[in-house]
Write a protein that holds these residues in place. Structure first.
Motif, short mmCIF file in Angstrom:
data_model
loop_
_atom_site.label_atom_id
_atom_site.label_comp_id
_atom_site.label_asym_id
_atom_site.label_seq_id
_atom_site.Cartn_x
_atom_site.Cartn_y
_atom_site.Cartn_z
N GLY A 12 0.80 -1.22 0.00
CA GLY A 12 0.00 0.00 0.00
C GLY A 12 0.83 1.27 0.00
O GLY A 12 2.06 1.23 -0.14
N TYR A 13 0.11 2.39 0.17
CA TYR A 13 0.77 3.70 0.08
C TYR A 13 0.38 4.65 1.20
O TYR A 13 0.83 5.80 1.21
CB TYR A 13 0.46 4.34 -1.28
N LYS A 14 -0.41 4.21 2.15
CA LYS A 14 -0.85 5.12 3.21
C LYS A 14 0.32 5.58 4.07
O LYS A 14 0.48 6.76 4.35
CB LYS A 14 -1.94 4.46 4.06
N THR A 15 1.14 4.65 4.50
CA THR A 15 2.29 5.00 5.35
C THR A 15 3.26 5.87 4.58
O THR A 15 3.75 6.88 5.09
CB THR A 15 2.97 3.72 5.87
N ALA A 109 1.76 7.23 12.14
CA ALA A 109 1.21 5.89 12.01
C ALA A 109 -0.18 5.98 11.41
O ALA A 109 -0.85 7.01 11.53
CB ALA A 109 1.15 5.18 13.36
N ASN A 110 -0.59 4.91 10.77
CA ASN A 110 -1.94 4.83 10.24
C ASN A 110 -2.52 3.47 10.62
O ASN A 110 -1.79 2.49 10.74
CB ASN A 110 -1.98 5.04 8.73
N GLY A 111 -3.83 3.47 10.86
CA GLY A 111 -4.48 2.23 11.25
C GLY A 111 -5.98 2.32 11.12
O GLY A 111 -6.53 3.40 10.86
N GLY A 112 -6.63 1.21 11.33
CA GLY A 112 -8.05 1.10 11.09
C GLY A 112 -8.95 1.39 12.28
O GLY A 112 -10.16 1.41 12.14
N THR A 113 -8.38 1.63 13.45
CA THR A 113 -9.19 1.97 14.61
C THR A 113 -8.50 3.09 15.39
O THR A 113 -7.28 3.14 15.47
CB THR A 113 -9.42 0.75 15.53
N ASP A 114 -9.29 3.98 15.95
CA ASP A 114 -8.74 5.12 16.69
C ASP A 114 -7.85 4.69 17.85
O ASP A 114 -6.91 5.39 18.21
CB ASP A 114 -9.87 6.01 17.23
N LYS A 115 -8.14 3.55 18.43
CA LYS A 115 -7.34 3.10 19.59
C LYS A 115 -5.90 2.76 19.21
O LYS A 115 -5.04 2.70 20.07
CB LYS A 115 -8.02 1.90 20.24
N HIS A 116 -5.64 2.56 17.95
CA HIS A 116 -4.28 2.21 17.53
C HIS A 116 -3.29 3.36 17.66
O HIS A 116 -2.09 3.15 17.52
CB HIS A 116 -4.29 1.66 16.10
N ASN A 144 -7.31 5.24 8.81
CA ASN A 144 -7.38 4.84 7.40
C ASN A 144 -8.55 5.49 6.66
O ASN A 144 -8.48 5.67 5.45
CB ASN A 144 -7.46 3.31 7.28
N ASP A 145 -9.61 5.86 7.37
CA ASP A 145 -10.76 6.51 6.74
C ASP A 145 -10.43 7.89 6.18
O ASP A 145 -11.19 8.43 5.38
CB ASP A 145 -11.92 6.64 7.73
N TYR A 146 -9.31 8.49 6.60
CA TYR A 146 -8.94 9.82 6.11
C TYR A 146 -8.33 9.80 4.72
O TYR A 146 -8.10 10.84 4.12
CB TYR A 146 -7.96 10.50 7.07
N PHE A 147 -8.03 8.62 4.21
CA PHE A 147 -7.46 8.49 2.87
C PHE A 147 -8.57 8.34 1.85
O PHE A 147 -9.55 7.63 2.09
CB PHE A 147 -6.53 7.27 2.79
N ASP A 148 -8.39 8.97 0.68
CA ASP A 148 -9.35 8.77 -0.40
C ASP A 148 -8.92 7.59 -1.27
O ASP A 148 -7.96 6.89 -0.94
CB ASP A 148 -9.53 10.05 -1.24
N GLU A 149 -9.61 7.36 -2.36
CA GLU A 149 -9.32 6.21 -3.23
C GLU A 149 -7.92 6.26 -3.83
O GLU A 149 -7.35 5.24 -4.19
CB GLU A 149 -10.35 6.10 -4.36
#
Length: 180
Positions: A12-15, A109-116, A144-149
């Protein structure tokens, strides 16, 4: 001064995007700043086996030497299973115990839940301080929700947070250099 960014992900490319945004913000603050982005996808960093660094392949030596020769560092990681990525942990295991001494080392860091977001504070920061890094307070977690397609970020607040982190890294590093 040289700021090295490490994207600690193999997929991926988020990080990569978050690390790049901090490097851009730092360059905007100080146009004389030298920056380098290391995307671990592009390197074959061997698993640590206890041998001296010179026994590892050229990619491993290059990445480690780049980090050791940097003035300051920004480390990015995705959060998997409430932990940093394995490839990043492996890279950090290659560094000598005092390998980050005298360096400001920021975290994104990026992740799928706020607790991360807690992983940076309670896991990655512990590793970095063991390696003698000076870790800023303004580290950035991106859901992760802050990233677009296209894996880009359009949240103005995030860009301000990247800028705040970049300013703090550069400020701490300048202080460290003046002190020494």
């Amino acid at each position: 001064m040289k700021l090295v960014g490490i994207s600690g992900s193999l997929v991926g490319y988020k990080t990569l995007t978050t690390v790049f945004k901090v490097l851009q913000a730092a360059k905007a603050i100080d146009s004389k700043l030298e920056t380098e982005l290391i995307d671990l996808k592009d390197f074959e960093v061997e698993f640590v086996n206890g041998a001296p660094l010179s026994f590892y392949n050229a990619d491993t030596v290059k990445v480690v030497d780049t980090i050791l020769s940097a003035d300051c560092v920004i480390i990015g990681t995705p959060i998997y299973q409430a932990s940093i990525s394995g490839v990043l942990k492996n890279l950090l295991d290659h560094l000598p115990v005092d390998g980050l001494m005298g360096k400001a080392v920021g975290m994104v860091a990026n992740g799928g839940t706020d607790k991360h977001y807690l992983v940076m504070e309670y896991h990655l920061k512990s590793i970095l301080t063991f390696l003698k890094a000076t870790v800023p307070n303004n580290n950035v977690f991106v859901h992760n929700d802050y990233f677009d397609e296209e894996n880009d970020l359009h949240d103005r607040n995030l860009h301000l947070r990247f800028e705040k982190l970049a300013k703090e890294i550069l400020s701490i590093q300048k202080y460290i250099q003046q002190k020494n």
